[in-house]
Design a protein around this motif. Structure first.
Motif, PDB file in Angstrom:
ATOM      1  N   VAL A 215       0.796  -1.209  -0.170  1.00  0.00           N
ATOM      2  CA  VAL A 215      -0.069   0.017  -0.090  1.00  0.00           C
ATOM      3  C   VAL A 215       0.941   1.227   0.003  1.00  0.00           C
ATOM      4  N   GLN A 216       0.346   2.223  -0.496  1.00  0.00           N
ATOM      5  CA  GLN A 216       0.866   3.595  -0.531  1.00  0.00           C
ATOM      6  C   GLN A 216       0.358   4.440   0.952  1.00  0.00           C
ATOM      7  N   LEU A 217       1.150   4.812   1.814  1.00  0.00           N
ATOM      8  CA  LEU A 217       0.643   5.250   2.948  1.00  0.00           C
ATOM      9  C   LEU A 217       0.965   6.942   3.053  1.00  0.00           C
ATOM     10  N   ARG A 218       0.022   7.747   3.332  1.00  0.00           N
ATOM     11  CA  ARG A 218       0.116   9.105   3.574  1.00  0.00           C
ATOM     12  C   ARG A 218      -0.664   9.396   4.627  1.00  0.00           C
ATOM     13  N   HIS A 219      -0.262  10.371   5.583  1.00  0.00           N
ATOM     14  CA  HIS A 219      -0.635  11.059   6.674  1.00  0.00           C
ATOM     15  C   HIS A 219      -0.729  12.687   6.452  1.00  0.00           C
ATOM     16  N   ALA A 220      -1.981  13.200   6.848  1.00  0.00           N
ATOM     17  CA  ALA A 220      -2.150  14.456   6.397  1.00  0.00           C
ATOM     18  C   ALA A 220      -2.726  15.120   7.787  1.00  0.00           C
ATOM     19  N   ARG A 221      -2.169  16.401   8.159  1.00  0.00           N
ATOM     20  CA  ARG A 221      -2.787  17.186   9.222  1.00  0.00           C
ATOM     21  C   ARG A 221      -3.934  17.580   8.883  1.00  0.00           C
ATOM     22  N   ASP A 222      -4.670  18.057   9.820  1.00  0.00           N
ATOM     23  CA  ASP A 222      -6.124  18.546   9.756  1.00  0.00           C
ATOM     24  C   ASP A 222      -6.073  20.054   9.108  1.00  0.00           C
ATOM     25  N   ASN A 223      -5.723  19.751   7.829  1.00  0.00           N
ATOM     26  CA  ASN A 223      -5.441  21.143   6.954  1.00  0.00           C
ATOM     27  C   ASN A 223      -6.178  20.790   5.660  1.00  0.00           C
ATOM     28  N   HIS A 225      -5.670  21.966   2.549  1.00  0.00           N
ATOM     29  CA  HIS A 225      -4.876  21.749   1.601  1.00  0.00           C
ATOM     30  C   HIS A 225      -4.039  20.608   1.673  1.00  0.00           C
ATOM     31  N   ALA A 226      -3.495  20.308   2.721  1.00  0.00           N
ATOM     32  CA  ALA A 226      -2.701  18.896   2.811  1.00  0.00           C
ATOM     33  C   ALA A 226      -3.819  17.855   2.736  1.00  0.00           C
ATOM     34  N   ILE A 227      -4.926  17.759   2.900  1.00  0.00           N
ATOM     35  CA  ILE A 227      -5.775  16.738   2.632  1.00  0.00           C
ATOM     36  C   ILE A 227      -6.175  16.500   1.320  1.00  0.00           C
ATOM     37  N   GLN A 228      -6.333  17.648   0.565  1.00  0.00           N
ATOM     38  CA  GLN A 228      -6.695  17.801  -0.799  1.00  0.00           C
ATOM     39  C   GLN A 228      -5.557  17.216  -1.684  1.00  0.00           C
ATOM     40  N   GLN A 229      -4.393  17.731  -1.343  1.00  0.00           N
ATOM     41  CA  GLN A 229      -3.302  17.021  -2.121  1.00  0.00           C
ATOM     42  C   GLN A 229      -2.950  15.510  -1.786  1.00  0.00           C
TER      43      GLN A 229
END
Length: 402
Positions: A215-223, A225-229
């Protein structure tokens, strides 16, 4: 809220099997999904052979017992036996070809050989201990169907037919996005008010158990722009995207707005199940996106019951919905509520009858340790609470997570 059965069916029906194929050797087939039907190229066994170590003879030669027959030949597996002479026996071993003229095998334990020959003390029965040509696989028959996941058993079937490579579907590529300012990767120092991110490794291992690509893992902060990207990148790179958390109605539940801002469409939101109500099914950049609850127990249950059928369908598997079993509820109190409740249980099989389903003492969605304890999920339908001793459906994790 959507009913559980309807939501499960909607996710399963969403899966479109892959169109591409790749040809792989036997050593690379474990966990892959067969792309074409496979026909037997030869009969198995290829000839009548012995199922035991023993002696081939004519049953009629033992009409008077005890009787001693001369041992004509000793024939091992892989050797061609002579035609059997009347009044003789041929020593065979498991897998040895049945000699012409022989019609039975007598186990070595049921006779005695010495320098005079082999002595039989019981009348032989025609056809005993003989494996017949083609009784396992017959030339031209379909032996494996497209959509079959290849386990060691299927790989053995292919090898026995002399097949050294087959066409399979590509591995499914899954992207996982976790969100939340409070999450810290395991192994890092834990600041005050923070928690470790258990969802990412849990969901990655669940995907691995279903034989997807890494799997490809990503983590985004509660932001925003970060979530959309992160969502956009995963949707462009993967066949399926799973987001975890941020899909409810709180001030920092930013995943749903991010999907809409990226031009995605929301097809399902919230399911009448416990745990796991805040589930969403969406489309983003022509890819399927499933938003899982942020609570690890809820995410686990939703993955097992709603996401795993979708994954199996996207892999091209023939069977996407495993068997739902039946068992006897062994709780110490009535269970049930306004939603279908999927409780963590251990199943124990008695000497006869249906298995006994014992609930974990902690059914809170925060009781993460219950996932390591449970081997199944019992379904308590919404409505009237069920009494102990009631027969219910249950989902064995060995079935639903494989």
């Amino acid at each position: 809220m959507m009913d559980f059965d309807r939501a499960q069916a909607q996710l399963a029906e969403r899966a479109q099997p892959p169109v591409g194929q790749e040809t792989l050797p036997l050593a690379a087939l474990l966990g892959r999904v067969l792309a074409t039907d496979i026909q037997a190229t030869l009969n198995l066994p290829p000839a009548d052979n012995s199922a035991m170590d023993g002696y081939a003879l004519r049953a009629a030669d033992t009409h008077q017992i005890p009787i001693t027959l001369a041992v004509q030949q000793r024939c091992f597996a892989g050797q061609t036996p002579q035609a059997l002479l009347p009044g003789h026996a041929i020593r065979l071993f498991t897998g040895s070809v049945l000699p012409a003229g022989a019609d039975t095998i007598v186990m070595q334990e049921d006779c005695h050989e010495d320098e005079t020959g082999v002595t039989f003390t019981a009348t032989a029965q025609v056809g005993r201990h003989i494996r017949r040509q083609g009784e396992d696989m017959r030339q031209g028959d379909r032996i494996l169907a497209a959509g079959t996941i290849l386990t060691p058993g299927e790989i053995a079937v292919l090898a026995a037919q002399g097949i050294d490579q087959v066409a399979v579907f590509p591995r499914l590529k899954i992207g996982i996005l976790t969100t939340g300012d409070e999450l810290v990767p395991p192994g890092q120092p834990l600041p005050p008010a923070a928690i470790y991110n258990s969802n990412a490794p849990m969901l990655a291992s669940l995907c691995q158990g279903l034989h997807t690509a890494p799997v490809q893992l990503r983590h985004a902060r509660d932001n925003d722009h970060a979530i959309q990207q992160a969502l956009s990148e995963l949707a462009n790179e993967c066949d399926l995207v799973l987001s975890v958390g941020g899909a409810s109605v709180g001030e920092k539940d930013l995943v749903k707005p991010a999907i809409e801002a990226l031009g995605g469409s929301l097809d399902l939101w919230r399911v009448r199940m416990k745990p796991g109500k805040p589930v969403a099914l969406a489309t983003l950049h022509a890819r399927t996106l499933v938003c899982l609850p942020g609570n690890p127990v809820s995410a686990f249950v939703v993955f097992a019951l709603l996401v795993s059928p979708l994954i199996r369908g996207l892999q091209g598997r023939k069977q996407v919905l495993p068997t739902v079993r039946r068992g006897i509820l062994a709780s110490d109190r009535p269970l049930g509520g306004e939603r279908d409740d999927f409780i963590r249980i251990q199943a124990r099989q008695p000497a006869s009858g249906l298995p006994t389903l014992t609930p974990h003492t902690q059914q809170s969605s925060g009781a993460l340790s219950s996932l390591a304890w449970a081997d199944g999920l019992a379904r308590i339908p919404a409505g009237t609470p069920l009494q102990p001793g009631t027969e219910v459906d249950w989902y064995a994790l060995t079935d639903w997570l494989a």
